[in-house]
Design a protein around this motif. Structure first.
Motif, mmCIF file in Angstrom:
data_model
loop_
_atom_site.group_PDB
_atom_site.id
_atom_site.type_symbol
_atom_site.label_atom_id
_atom_site.label_comp_id
_atom_site.label_asym_id
_atom_site.label_seq_id
_atom_site.Cartn_x
_atom_site.Cartn_y
_atom_site.Cartn_z
ATOM 1 N N GLY A 251 0.760 -1.236 0.000
ATOM 2 C CA GLY A 251 0.000 0.000 0.000
ATOM 3 C C GLY A 251 0.793 1.291 0.000
ATOM 4 O O GLY A 251 0.217 2.364 0.009
ATOM 5 N N ASP A 252 2.120 1.219 -0.019
ATOM 6 C CA ASP A 252 2.912 2.454 0.008
ATOM 7 C C ASP A 252 3.851 2.546 -1.196
ATOM 8 O O ASP A 252 4.858 3.239 -1.157
ATOM 9 C CB ASP A 252 3.711 2.550 1.296
ATOM 10 N N GLY A 253 3.507 1.837 -2.279
ATOM 11 C CA GLY A 253 4.351 1.859 -3.464
ATOM 12 C C GLY A 253 5.378 0.752 -3.512
ATOM 13 O O GLY A 253 6.051 0.568 -4.520
ATOM 14 N N GLY A 254 5.517 -0.005 -2.416
ATOM 15 C CA GLY A 254 6.441 -1.121 -2.388
ATOM 16 C C GLY A 254 5.793 -2.393 -2.904
ATOM 17 O O GLY A 254 4.613 -2.414 -3.288
ATOM 18 N N LEU A 255 6.572 -3.477 -2.921
ATOM 19 C CA LEU A 255 6.092 -4.762 -3.400
ATOM 20 C C LEU A 255 6.639 -5.850 -2.480
ATOM 21 O O LEU A 255 7.856 -5.932 -2.274
ATOM 22 C CB LEU A 255 6.583 -4.977 -4.829
ATOM 23 N N PRO A 256 5.759 -6.684 -1.906
ATOM 24 C CA PRO A 256 6.244 -7.744 -1.024
ATOM 25 C C PRO A 256 7.048 -8.784 -1.799
ATOM 26 O O PRO A 256 6.605 -9.279 -2.837
ATOM 27 C CB PRO A 256 4.958 -8.346 -0.435
ATOM 28 N N ALA A 257 8.224 -9.118 -1.299
ATOM 29 C CA ALA A 257 9.128 -9.992 -2.038
ATOM 30 C C ALA A 257 8.739 -11.464 -1.942
ATOM 31 O O ALA A 257 8.787 -12.192 -2.937
ATOM 32 C CB ALA A 257 10.558 -9.802 -1.543
ATOM 33 N N ARG A 258 8.361 -11.913 -0.759
ATOM 34 C CA ARG A 258 8.142 -13.345 -0.574
ATOM 35 C C ARG A 258 7.034 -13.914 -1.448
ATOM 36 O O ARG A 258 7.220 -14.988 -2.053
ATOM 37 C CB ARG A 258 7.853 -13.636 0.908
ATOM 38 N N PRO A 259 5.869 -13.248 -1.600
ATOM 39 C CA PRO A 259 4.824 -13.818 -2.470
ATOM 40 C C PRO A 259 5.203 -13.827 -3.954
ATOM 41 O O PRO A 259 4.579 -14.534 -4.739
ATOM 42 C CB PRO A 259 3.626 -12.883 -2.231
ATOM 43 N N LEU A 260 6.224 -13.050 -4.333
ATOM 44 C CA LEU A 260 6.656 -13.056 -5.723
ATOM 45 C C LEU A 260 7.411 -14.323 -6.094
ATOM 46 O O LEU A 260 7.358 -14.777 -7.236
ATOM 47 C CB LEU A 260 7.575 -11.848 -5.991
ATOM 48 N N GLU A 261 8.116 -14.894 -5.132
ATOM 49 C CA GLU A 261 9.035 -15.989 -5.438
ATOM 50 C C GLU A 261 8.371 -17.203 -6.062
ATOM 51 O O GLU A 261 8.891 -17.770 -7.035
ATOM 52 C CB GLU A 261 9.814 -16.390 -4.184
ATOM 53 N N PRO A 262 7.195 -17.669 -5.583
ATOM 54 C CA PRO A 262 6.611 -18.876 -6.184
ATOM 55 C C PRO A 262 5.913 -18.646 -7.525
ATOM 56 O O PRO A 262 5.503 -19.621 -8.168
ATOM 57 C CB PRO A 262 5.593 -19.326 -5.120
ATOM 58 N N LEU A 263 5.795 -17.401 -7.961
ATOM 59 C CA LEU A 263 5.134 -17.142 -9.236
ATOM 60 C C LEU A 263 5.982 -17.687 -10.387
ATOM 61 O O LEU A 263 7.209 -17.681 -10.316
ATOM 62 C CB LEU A 263 4.929 -15.647 -9.435
ATOM 63 N N PRO A 264 5.358 -18.150 -11.474
ATOM 64 C CA PRO A 264 6.145 -18.522 -12.666
ATOM 65 C C PRO A 264 7.014 -17.350 -13.108
ATOM 66 O O PRO A 264 6.604 -16.185 -13.027
ATOM 67 C CB PRO A 264 5.069 -18.844 -13.709
ATOM 68 N N ALA A 265 8.203 -17.656 -13.583
ATOM 69 C CA ALA A 265 9.156 -16.597 -13.923
ATOM 70 C C ALA A 265 8.570 -15.593 -14.905
ATOM 71 O O ALA A 265 8.784 -14.378 -14.769
ATOM 72 C CB ALA A 265 10.431 -17.213 -14.492
ATOM 73 N N ALA A 266 7.820 -16.070 -15.911
ATOM 74 C CA ALA A 266 7.267 -15.160 -16.917
ATOM 75 C C ALA A 266 6.274 -14.185 -16.303
ATOM 76 O O ALA A 266 6.193 -13.022 -16.712
ATOM 77 C CB ALA A 266 6.589 -15.955 -18.035
ATOM 78 N N VAL A 267 5.505 -14.650 -15.320
ATOM 79 C CA VAL A 267 4.554 -13.772 -14.635
ATOM 80 C C VAL A 267 5.294 -12.845 -13.671
ATOM 81 O O VAL A 267 5.018 -11.640 -13.604
ATOM 82 C CB VAL A 267 3.487 -14.599 -13.888
ATOM 83 N N ARG A 268 6.242 -13.412 -12.937
ATOM 84 C CA ARG A 268 6.987 -12.610 -11.949
ATOM 85 C C ARG A 268 7.695 -11.424 -12.605
ATOM 86 O O ARG A 268 7.641 -10.297 -12.110
ATOM 87 C CB ARG A 268 8.000 -13.496 -11.232
ATOM 88 N N ARG A 269 8.343 -11.654 -13.735
ATOM 89 C CA ARG A 269 9.063 -10.558 -14.393
ATOM 90 C C ARG A 269 8.096 -9.514 -14.938
ATOM 91 O O ARG A 269 8.402 -8.320 -14.944
ATOM 92 C CB ARG A 269 9.945 -11.101 -15.516
ATOM 93 N N ARG A 270 6.933 -9.948 -15.382
ATOM 94 C CA ARG A 270 5.941 -8.977 -15.847
ATOM 95 C C ARG A 270 5.411 -8.146 -14.682
ATOM 96 O O ARG A 270 5.135 -6.952 -14.841
ATOM 97 C CB ARG A 270 4.792 -9.694 -16.560
ATOM 98 N N VAL A 271 5.244 -8.760 -13.531
ATOM 99 C CA VAL A 271 4.824 -8.009 -12.349
ATOM 100 C C VAL A 271 5.872 -6.953 -12.008
ATOM 101 O O VAL A 271 5.550 -5.782 -11.759
ATOM 102 C CB VAL A 271 4.599 -8.955 -11.149
ATOM 103 N N LEU A 272 7.131 -7.365 -12.027
ATOM 104 C CA LEU A 272 8.205 -6.424 -11.715
ATOM 105 C C LEU A 272 8.279 -5.303 -12.745
ATOM 106 O O LEU A 272 8.463 -4.130 -12.396
ATOM 107 C CB LEU A 272 9.543 -7.164 -11.638
ATOM 108 N N ARG A 273 8.131 -5.653 -14.022
ATOM 109 C CA ARG A 273 8.179 -4.630 -15.067
ATOM 110 C C ARG A 273 7.039 -3.623 -14.893
ATOM 111 O O ARG A 273 7.236 -2.407 -14.973
ATOM 112 C CB ARG A 273 8.092 -5.277 -16.451
#
Length: 325
Positions: A251-273
Motif C-alpha cells: 500500500g505504500d508503493g512497495g512490493l512484497p518480495a516473498r509472495p513473488l518468489e513462487p510465481l512462474p518466472a514469466a509472470v513474476r518478471r511482468r509483475v516487476l516490469r
C-alpha cells in the motif's frame, strides 16, 4: 454489376471492420509507396460508407533530393482520393541510431502530433510481409518473445493510437491494388539498399527460406506472431492481476518480495516490469529485470540494484522499494 478487382476488394475488406467499429477520425500515414497509397485509397472509399472522417498525412524527412516535391505530389493524390484534411509535414532528422532510426523517430513524433491535433487514430500501411521481416529480426537478435510477436493490429500508447489494418495483406496485393486504380507509386530507394538489415532480409533471407522450405514462409511467420501475441496477452493479464493484489498488500508503493518468489518466472518478471514502469523507471531491459528479480529469487542480503535514470531497487524488511534518483 461487377465489383472491384480482387486486390482492391481485399484492401477495402481489410479496413472495413476497423472503420465501422469506431467513429473516431483516421489519418492515413502515406509515404507515397504502394502499401500506404493502397491503404489510403481503401480508407477513403470505406470511410465514406462508414461515415468516418479520413484524412491523410505525408512526412518529408528532407533526406533525399526532391523529397519536398515527392511530399507535395503525395499530398495532391491524397486530396484527389477525397481525404480531408491532408497534411504535408517537414521534419528535422537528428539523433543517434543512424539515419533510418532517426527518421523513424522524427516521423512518428510528427504523426503523433498530427493525430493529437485532429483527435484521430493513425493508420499505418505495414503488411504481412513487414510482419514476417519483423519476426525474423526479433529471432535473429534474440530480443525476447515480445519482439517475435511482431506488430499488433492496434496499439494505444502515450503518443497516440496506431492502427495497422493490413497485417494480413501481402505486399504484392497492395501494389496490384494501386495498379488497378491507376494510383502513382513512389519506390523509396532506401527499400532496396542492402546497407539496411531489413532490406537484406527482404531480398535475400526470405527468398532463400521460401526456396528451401517450399514456400509459405512469410504467412507462417505472421501466424506464429499472432499465436505468440495471444500467449503474451494472457500472461500480461495474469501479471496485472498479481501486481494489483501484491501492491495492495503493502500500500505504500512497495512490493512484497516473498509472495513473488513462487510465481512462474514469466509472470513474476511482468509483475516487476509493471511495478517499475508505474514508478516511472525508464528504458527497462531484460538485464535490469533479472537484476531486480535476484532480490526475490536469490536473496542473500545484497545491496540495491541500479536502474536506468539513476533509480534503484532495494529490499528492506521483506519489501521491494524503488529508490529515487
Amino acid at each position: 454489376m461487377s465489383g472491384p478487382p480482387p486486390a482492391v476488394a481485399e484492401l477495402r475488406h481489410a479496413v472495413r471492420a476497423g472503420l465501422r467499429g469506431s467513429d473516431r477520425p483516421v489519418l492515413a500515414a502515406c509515404s507515397g509507396g504502394a502499401d500506404s497509397m493502397a491503404l489510403a485509397a481503401a480508407l477513403a472509399f470505406e470511410g465514406r460508407a462508414a461515415g468516418v472522417r479520413v484524412g491523410g498525412v505525408t512526412v518529408d524527412h528532407g533526406l533525399q533530393p526532391g523529397s519536398d516535391r515527392r511530399a507535395r505530389t503525395t499530398a495532391a493524390v491524397l486530396s484527389e482520393l477525397g481525404l480531408d484534411p491532408v497534411l504535408a509535414l517537414r521534419v528535422q532528422v537528428t539523433g543517434a541510431g543512424g539515419p533510418e532510426a532517426a527518421a523513424r523517430t522524427a516521423r512518428y513524433t510528427a504523426l503523433a502530433a498530427a493525430a493529437a491535433d485532429h483527435g484521430a487514430r493513425i493508420a499505418l500501411g505495414h503488411t504481412l510481409d513487414d510482419q514476417a521481416e519483423t519476426v525474423l529480426l526479433g529471432l535473429g537478435r534474440g530480443s525476447g518473445p515480445r519482439s517475435i510477436a511482431g506488430m499488433v493490429p492496434e496499439r494505444a500508447d502515450g503518443a497516440g493510437t496506431w492502427w495497422r489494418p493490413l497485417l494480413g495483406v501481402r505486399r504484392e496485393t497492395t501494389r496490384q491494388a494501386c495498379a488497378d486504380q491507376g494510383l502513382p507509386v513512389w519506390d523509396d530507394p532506401w527499400n532496396t539498399d542492402p546497407a539496411y538489415t531489413r532490406v537484406r532480409l527482404r531480398t535475400e533471407v526470405l527468398p532463400l527460406l521460401e526456396e528451401v522450405l517450399g514456400g509459405g514462409v512469410a504467412p507462417a511467420l505472421a501466424r506464429t506472431a499472432a499465436l505468440l501475441r495471444e500467449d503474451l496477452e494472457a500472461l500480461d493479464a495474469l501479471a496485472a492481476v498479481e501486481l494489483a493484489r501484491l501492491a495492495a498488500e503493502v500500500g505504500d508503493g512497495g512490493l512484497p518480495a516473498r509472495p513473488l518468489e513462487p510465481l512462474p518466472a514469466a509472470v513474476r518478471r511482468r509483475v516487476l516490469r509493471g511495478w517499475l514502469r508505474a514508478a516511472g523507471v525508464p528504458d527497462l531491459q531484460a538485464v535490469h529485470l533479472r537484476a531486480v528479480e535476484s532480490l526475490v529469487t536469490r536473496w542473500r542480503g545484497q545491496g540495491p540494484v541500479d536502474l536506468p535514470g539513476g533509480a534503484g531497487v532495494a529490499r528492506a524488511s521483506g519489501t521491494l522499494v524503488v529508490l529515487s534518483p
